[in-house]
Design a protein around this motif. Structure first.
Motif, short mmCIF file in Angstrom:
data_model
loop_
_atom_site.label_atom_id
_atom_site.label_comp_id
_atom_site.label_asym_id
_atom_site.label_seq_id
_atom_site.Cartn_x
_atom_site.Cartn_y
_atom_site.Cartn_z
N MET A 168 1.33 -85.30 4.28
CA MET A 168 0.69 -85.55 5.56
C MET A 168 -0.33 -84.45 5.87
O MET A 168 -1.38 -84.71 6.47
CB MET A 168 1.72 -85.68 6.69
N GLY A 169 -0.04 -83.26 5.41
CA GLY A 169 -1.01 -82.17 5.54
C GLY A 169 -2.29 -82.46 4.76
O GLY A 169 -3.40 -82.15 5.21
N LEU A 206 3.85 -83.21 11.90
CA LEU A 206 4.20 -82.19 10.91
C LEU A 206 5.24 -81.22 11.46
O LEU A 206 6.19 -80.84 10.77
CB LEU A 206 2.95 -81.42 10.47
N MET A 228 8.72 -82.87 11.81
CA MET A 228 9.30 -83.13 10.48
C MET A 228 9.89 -81.84 9.89
O MET A 228 10.98 -81.84 9.34
CB MET A 228 8.20 -83.63 9.54
N LEU A 254 -1.01 -85.68 14.57
CA LEU A 254 -0.64 -85.27 13.22
C LEU A 254 0.09 -83.93 13.24
O LEU A 254 1.07 -83.73 12.53
CB LEU A 254 -1.87 -85.19 12.32
N SER A 305 8.36 -90.18 6.14
CA SER A 305 8.96 -89.65 7.38
C SER A 305 10.06 -90.58 7.89
O SER A 305 10.97 -90.15 8.57
CB SER A 305 7.89 -89.41 8.45
N GLN A 321 13.81 -81.20 9.14
CA GLN A 321 14.14 -80.75 7.79
C GLN A 321 14.98 -79.48 7.83
O GLN A 321 15.96 -79.34 7.09
CB GLN A 321 12.86 -80.49 7.01
N SER A 332 11.44 -84.18 2.28
CA SER A 332 10.73 -83.86 3.52
C SER A 332 9.61 -82.85 3.28
O SER A 332 8.54 -82.95 3.88
CB SER A 332 11.72 -83.35 4.56
N SER A 333 9.84 -81.89 2.39
CA SER A 333 8.78 -80.92 2.07
C SER A 333 7.58 -81.65 1.49
O SER A 333 6.43 -81.38 1.85
CB SER A 333 9.26 -79.91 1.03
N THR A 382 10.29 -88.78 15.13
CA THR A 382 9.46 -88.11 14.13
C THR A 382 8.29 -88.97 13.66
O THR A 382 7.15 -88.53 13.72
CB THR A 382 10.34 -87.65 12.95
N PRO A 383 8.55 -90.21 13.20
CA PRO A 383 7.39 -91.01 12.78
C PRO A 383 6.47 -91.35 13.95
O PRO A 383 5.31 -91.69 13.75
CB PRO A 383 8.03 -92.29 12.21
N THR A 433 6.79 -84.78 1.85
CA THR A 433 6.19 -85.62 2.89
C THR A 433 5.30 -84.78 3.81
O THR A 433 4.20 -85.19 4.18
CB THR A 433 7.30 -86.33 3.69
N GLN A 434 5.80 -83.61 4.18
CA GLN A 434 4.99 -82.75 5.04
C GLN A 434 3.71 -82.31 4.35
O GLN A 434 2.63 -82.32 4.94
CB GLN A 434 5.78 -81.51 5.45
#
Lengths: 329, 271
Positions: free
Chosen positions: B62-63, A82, A85, A78, B39, A89, B55-56, A72-73, B58-59
């Motif tokens: 990153m967005g 996403l 991830m 990008l 992440s 999740q 995680s939400s 994942t990392p 983090t996403q």
């Protein structure tokens, strides 16, 4: 994602009947297609079978997050970061959903989520064979989404009408999300298949490596292979419909043509479709190895359990703080 | 200050463009690094519900980095994934505290990650992000102001999440309080450069891209003190230098080597 049927020794499948009248009513409801709810009477072997099945499914989701999490990392763009991830999740979310269902079933025994996690760490509760395997390249991240989740969809769709209501409803949602996961995996695979020589190379290498695990995914064809299987009782109680082998055939039906159309091969020169028998003929994976893998003796079993153990122990102070319940406003 | 409505317009004024890019790099790199650290936590959070919630966040974060890198692409800085994955540490503009490892070990082996560090860091950062973006909604560069407005639609939920954690951990066991306070004291020695704009600070303010550094810092302290009664009494330090000026630690190297491993494995590839 997940699941085949439980092997292992524990669980009561002797069919000891506590109360014949209740049992008959219970069976009549199941036969009529009714759903059993958490508070309803149920036979002991039904309850125990479900606890085994659902807690194993739940922790397989959670352990299943770990192989992909390794990438994942590192995901190469990008958007891929996403996407993967969100996918991992979802798996954690499935784990949560399922452990809640299992917890309700365990209530009469005074057990909860902590017991499930501890049983997993001690090795009493198994997790799915595929999640004991290593990941080596980014192609594995695609392979898990495409074929492992693809296999999971087949095995879970088989239980979408399960007689136990809370599990059946959880599966509805899980299956819907798994379809996205398979598409996510397929998108990664397609990019690799249409890519550079290096990309195609890691893709084929990944498929070769995952192939035996994918065959094992559905479990052995019969109890004779590994010593025990709960297929029969699960079918009797209408938790699932098809046998392990039927599911494996459905998987091969769906995915082998796709594999070949991408100009990929599987590491089995004998694999072919027998028109007469209307089934795929394939080389059996090493079921002795399978037995070892699910005993937590797979290539990455110890390391993955170690990650969970560290997370569990290392965050104990946090759980204690939350349990202290002196939260300010 | 005159409003600048498009990237094309911004490109006509070299001094403006330089200051603008500097500010956006800081926003993009901050969000990218902290979300990378997030992440790494995946699957390891204190409980499953938190794993999903974190995680939400983090996403989303990153967005946000994605949107800021997009603004840079529009300004002619190159393609988004190149900006995120290929740039040398010396041109990275994230605050040093944000690149700090999550704890001992790494995410693949022996990850002795510290939840106290994560709670403190995210709380301080999200508070900072709130005041910074609120100020940016009035930026002279409209495309940036618009993005700030968009991000602020979801960012308050992130901040609320970490505020709850701060309050819970500060008001529960002795151990939890001590762990949080220790991380807070540590943050106080390291957070300084996050609050700064680097070498273009004067121009960034002059061109009306955002309020001045001092005012931003004051607003941040004010916001932080709404949650934490006893802030450390020492001045906020820059123990490891200024990430805004390209100074970084080995932790950033580890982050970049990890996040770009696959990207760099075949630069001809489309992934």
């Amino acid at each position: 994602m997940y699941n085949y049927l439980e092997y292992g020794s524990s669980g009561d499948s002797r069919g000891v009947v506590e109360d014949q009248e209740k049992y008959d009513q219970f069976m009549a409801r199941i036969e009529a297609g009714e759903k059993i709810e958490a508070d309803d009477w149920m036979p002991e072997d039904y309850r125990q079978g479900l606890i085994k099945l659902i807690s194993m499914h739940g922790i397989s989701e959670i352990m299943g997050a770990l192989p992909e999490k390794e990438w994942t990392p590192k995901a190469p763009t990008l958007k891929r970061k996403l996407g993967i991830m969100a996918k991992v999740q979802d798996e954690m979310g499935h784990g949560q959903l399922l452990l809640r269902v299992a917890e309700d079933l365990m209530k009469p025994y005074g057990k909860d989520r902590g017991d499930i996690i501890e049983d997993m760490l001690s090795g009493d509760l198994k997790f799915h064979n595929v999640f004991h395997m290593p990941t080596k390249t980014w192609a594995d991240a695609g392979m898990v989404g495409w074929l492992v989740d693809g296999a999971a969809i087949i095995s879970q769709t088989n239980m979408l009408d399960a007689s136990y209501g809370p599990y059946q409803r959880a599966l509805q949602r899980i299956c819907q999300e798994e379809v996205f996961h398979a598409q996510h995996g397929e998108a990664i695979i397609m990019a690799l298949a249409e890519g550079t020589d290096y990309q195609r190379e890691i893709l084929q290498e990944s498929l070769n490596r995952w192939w035996p695990s994918l065959l094992m995914f559905f479990g052995p064809a019969s109890a004779e292979t590994t010593g025990s299987s709960k297929q029969d009782i699960m079918i009797k109680y209408k938790i699932r419909k098809s046998s392990n082998e039927e599911l494996r055939q459905a998987f091969l039906d769906k995915y082998l043509p796709r594999v070949f159309s991408l100009d990929l091969t599987v590491p089995d020169e004998t694999v072919h479709y027998d028109e007469e028998k209307e089934q795929w003929v394939y080389q059996q994976p090493d079921w002795n190895e399978f037995k070892q893998i699910i005993k937590n003796k797979g290539p990455r079993s110890k390391e993955r359990l170690r990650l969970r153990e560290i997370a569990y122990e290392n965050n104990r102070w946090v759980r204690q703080a939350l349990a202290a319940d002196k939260v300010g406003s | 200050m005159t409003e600048v409505l498009t990237a094309e317009e911004a490109k006509k004024d070299a001094a403006y463009l330089t200051a603008l890019k500097e500010l956006i790099y800081q926003l993009a790199d901050d969000d990218f690094l902290i979300s990378f650290r997030g992440s790494e936590w995946l699957g390891l959070a204190p409980h499953i519900e938190e794993d999903v919630a974190f995680s939400s966040i983090t996403q989303n974060t990153m967005g946000h980095a994605f949107m800021f890198y997009q603004l840079l692409e529009d300004l002619g800085e190159g393609e988004i994934d190149m900006l995120a994955h290929e740039r040398h540490p010396s041109v990275r503009r994230n605050g040093i505290y944000l690149e700090k490892k999550n704890g001992e070990g790494n995410y693949l082996e022996e990850p002795y990650y510290d939840w106290a560090l994560t709670v403190v860091r995210n709380f301080l950062y999200e508070t900072f992000k709130k005041v910074k973006l609120e100020a940016i909604t009035k930026s002279s560069y409209k495309p940036l102001a618009n993005i700030a407005g968009k991000v602020l639609m979801e960012q308050p939920y992130h901040l609320a999440h970490w505020k709850i954690w701060m309050k819970q951990l500060l008001n529960s066991t002795e151990e939890a309080r001590e762990r949080i306070e220790a991380r807070l004291n540590e943050a106080w020695e390291e957070f300084g450069d996050v609050l700064e704009y680097g070498t273009q600070a004067t121009e960034i303010e002059h061109f009306g891209l955002i309020i001045g550094e001092d005012e931003l810092k004051e607003r941040w302290i004010n916001e932080v003190s709404k949650t934490i009664e006893n802030l450390p009494s020492t001045p906020i330090g820059k123990k490891y230098g200024s990430g805004r000026e390209g100074e970084h630690t080995e932790d950033l190297d580890q982050a970049l080597n990890t996040l770009s491993e696959v990207y760099m494995s075949d630069k001809e590839a489309i992934w």
